[in-house]
Write a protein that holds these residues in place. Structure first.
Motif, PDB file in Angstrom:
ATOM      1  N   ARG B 327      -7.007   4.837  -4.221  1.00 39.03           N
ATOM      2  CA  ARG B 327      -6.493   4.085  -3.071  1.00 39.03           C
ATOM      3  C   ARG B 327      -5.461   3.049  -3.512  1.00 39.03           C
ATOM      4  O   ARG B 327      -4.427   2.876  -2.869  1.00 39.03           O
ATOM      5  CB  ARG B 327      -7.642   3.378  -2.336  1.00 39.03           C
ATOM      6  CG  ARG B 327      -8.469   4.310  -1.473  1.00 39.03           C
ATOM      7  CD  ARG B 327      -9.418   3.529  -0.559  1.00 39.03           C
ATOM      8  NE  ARG B 327     -10.470   4.405  -0.062  1.00 39.03           N
ATOM      9  CZ  ARG B 327     -11.666   4.556  -0.634  1.00 39.03           C
ATOM     10  NH1 ARG B 327     -11.996   3.852  -1.713  1.00 39.03           N
ATOM     11  NH2 ARG B 327     -12.544   5.397  -0.124  1.00 39.03           N
ATOM     12  N   ALA B 328      -5.747   2.382  -4.637  1.00 42.67           N
ATOM     13  CA  ALA B 328      -4.807   1.369  -5.137  1.00 42.67           C
ATOM     14  C   ALA B 328      -3.468   2.007  -5.504  1.00 42.67           C
ATOM     15  O   ALA B 328      -2.397   1.432  -5.253  1.00 42.67           O
ATOM     16  CB  ALA B 328      -5.411   0.655  -6.349  1.00 42.67           C
ATOM     17  N   ASP B 331      -1.507   2.546  -2.459  1.00 46.27           N
ATOM     18  CA  ASP B 331      -1.010   1.268  -1.931  1.00 46.27           C
ATOM     19  C   ASP B 331       0.187   0.738  -2.704  1.00 46.27           C
ATOM     20  O   ASP B 331       0.891  -0.148  -2.226  1.00 46.27           O
ATOM     21  CB  ASP B 331      -2.125   0.205  -2.026  1.00 46.27           C
ATOM     22  CG  ASP B 331      -3.002   0.217  -0.782  1.00 46.27           C
ATOM     23  OD1 ASP B 331      -2.587   0.845   0.223  1.00 46.27           O
ATOM     24  OD2 ASP B 331      -4.095  -0.381  -0.826  1.00 46.27           O
ATOM     25  N   SER B 332       0.377   1.248  -3.930  1.00 45.48           N
ATOM     26  CA  SER B 332       1.350   0.618  -4.840  1.00 45.48           C
ATOM     27  C   SER B 332       2.791   1.023  -4.560  1.00 45.48           C
ATOM     28  O   SER B 332       3.714   0.452  -5.129  1.00 45.48           O
ATOM     29  CB  SER B 332       0.994   0.952  -6.291  1.00 45.48           C
ATOM     30  OG  SER B 332       1.244   2.325  -6.544  1.00 45.48           O
ATOM     31  N   SER B 334       5.716   2.733  -1.443  1.00 45.27           N
ATOM     32  CA  SER B 334       5.944   2.878  -0.014  1.00 45.27           C
ATOM     33  C   SER B 334       5.859   4.357   0.368  1.00 45.27           C
ATOM     34  O   SER B 334       6.598   5.193  -0.161  1.00 45.27           O
ATOM     35  CB  SER B 334       7.329   2.305   0.322  1.00 45.27           C
ATOM     36  OG  SER B 334       7.711   2.691   1.609  1.00 45.27           O
TER      37      SER B 334
END
Lengths: 355, 355
Positions: B327-328, B331-332, B334
């Motif tokens: 998930r991270a 998120d990192s 776009s």
């Protein structure tokens, strides 16, 4: 004594020059593998024994691993297409890796226990590890070409990929021949055998030659002519292998005398003999269908009958026909004469292996 | 009832959409193989029985061949990177082919006789033919990507090639674990296990995700972030597989209960339990080193001890940790929110397989 530069190189000199050019990159590639498949790869290449001990004298001479014909063809075809042989080293490495992969997996499928007078990889290390080592070599070959820093790497990978599919097809055809009958409408015809040999052996030599041209940046007709020359060489090579499988000296082949016959392998000399349908052929069928693997005496008799039916000479004719076709392909496009001369020097050397 | 387009798709709907997108190209690719490896490939994919009879209902539903997570990831990552999912179909096909190849060869190496409640390919067709079928799928995957008509095919092949090398490395590590002791300085450490899982399972999901981004023409940081997300998903997936291998319902796994324990497989729950070195761990060592494959009663006791030593919860924690990391990664950079939403919808579905 210094050799004058104008002297024409002999086949062993040509092979040695190409080996010296390719060997460092090949060694480096194998070293990139996980240590376990790397050890099996080195064993299969004749560089080391089981356990990883180096075989003395193989560095450079490469004597225990065939003659390095495929890698030489890649280098020479690049030179024939006007580029330095160095440009094709990455292709030669990929071809040697794929050749080793295919020997390794084919030996599992064929149940062959010895090759070049040593245990095969599956026999020495087990079937599972041998499957893994083959996969590792396959992956390494693709990666080597894909990561090569040349504008031609995309075309080179496409060339290799189509070869890989041909190899698999040829091996499938060969394995399926085993369950086909010796006579009747389902018997393997010589033309089916030719198609199999084209896929199984022709494809890799075609790839070796074609990759040299691709990596030299040659135009499509040149790539095509050299690849076709390589395929013809491969089929000629297979025909000679078939002769060696029946009449070869075990000291040279590393396999028992009459090995292919004992194992009832459907090779060109047998199929050509059977296709004559004369008295010798009918005798031969009786021997081949009598039961299990042939014993010494029966194998010797079968070899004699194949010769009487003309299977041996038909196979030699087949080999020479493909050599002539290879020469015609080389003549069909404009190439660098020195390199073509060296390729031509190798041809009889390929065929005239000790029987 | 028509589903309103604003409704959020469920995991099964997302998987079905991606399967429908990929399946025609996958079928077409397999049909390009020689009929024999093609039959084995179709058997392995759950499409047909031995002999080639189609399995009813698999066309479209794909129910017998896992959930199609890998192909979905490729499609969704292309969409996340802003391209139509169609652009990534060729990558999804390559990933499914490589996945099938690796199952096929791994089953030979591991001696596994059943998968998804059916015979494995080597068990159904023989070892030699299974080696061949794997090679055929491998070659087909490379050819599919290399011949795809996109400017990104070179990068895609490089991505696949590096994955292939990781897969082989992971399988080598896993096989070598078998001969390592359960205790002492040579015992397999949990971090070694993590590295193996990263290569063996992480690499392929990383490739699935990365290929989607590559084929979408995404910039390097996006490709990298999605590939890393995929690798974390793969390791989480492997952790869940390890749990299923001990506590999974045989009706769901298609394998005997406690299968990995009976076979003394060094999986994460066992290694994590042993690493605690408490009373339960010491008891466990005694069971594991008592001799041959474990019987029913001993396997049940071992499973209990692993749980007591915290091996089960440590493995679940490990899985969730990798899901969080995935998930991270998402998120990192776009990305297109709808596609990311769909990837996130799949995550719990991946982990929460029936135990």
């Amino acid at each position: 004594m210094t050799m004058p530069t104008t002297a024409r190189a002999t086949a062993p000199q040509i092979l040695a020059r190409c080996r010296d050019l390719v060997r460092p990159a090949l060694t480096q590639a194998v070293q990139r593998l996980h240590p376990w498949p790397a050890e099996m790869a080195a064993f299969s290449l004749g560089w080391s024994e089981v356990g990883g001990t180096l075989v003395p004298g193989t560095h450079g001479s490469h004597s225990s691993h065939g003659k390095g014909v495929r890698q030489a063809l890649t280098v020479l075809c690049a030179e024939a297409a006007g580029a330095p042989g160095e440009n094709a080293v990455v292709g030669a490495v990929a071809v040697e890796l794929i050749h080793t992969f295919s020997l390794l997996h084919d030996d599992i499928m064929d149940g062959d226990e010895t090759r070049r007078q040593r245990a095969t990889v599956w026999k020495a290390y087990g079937t599972g590890p041998a499957v893994l080592a083959g996969d590792a070599l396959f992956a390494l070959a693709v990666e080597t070409l894909a990561n090569s820093r040349t504008v031609h790497s995309g075309a080179a990978v496409r060339h290799l990929a189509s070869t890989l599919n041909d190899l698999v097809r040829g091996q499938a055809e060969d394995l399926l021949f085993e369950s086909r009958p010796w006579t009747g409408p389902d018997a393997v015809r010589p033309d089916e055998y030719r198609s199999m040999a084209g896929h199984k052996t022709g494809a890799l030599l075609g790839c070796a030659a074609g990759l040299g041209a691709v990596l030299a940046g040659a135009p499509a007709p040149t790539v095509d002519a050299l690849a076709r020359a390589g395929r013809h060489l491969g089929v000629a090579f297979q025909a000679v292998d078939d002769l060696l499988g029946i009449w070869g000296d075990p000291q040279v082949t590393g396999k028992p005398v009459h090995n292919d016959l004992r194992r009832l392998k459907k090779t060109y000399p047998v199929l050509a003999a059977l296709a004559t349908d004369g008295p010798a052929a009918r005798h031969l069928v009786a021997l081949l269908t009598s039961g299990d693997p042939l014993d010494d005496v029966t194998a010797r008799r079968a070899a004699r009958l194949i010769e009487d039916a003309g299977g041996r000479s038909a196979t030699l004719t087949e080999a020479h026909h493909h050599l002539d076709s290879a020469r015609a392909c080389l003549d069909s496009v404009s190439l660098a004469p020195t390199a073509v001369g060296e390729i031509l020097t190798l041809l009889p050397f390929l065929i005239d292996r000790r029987m």
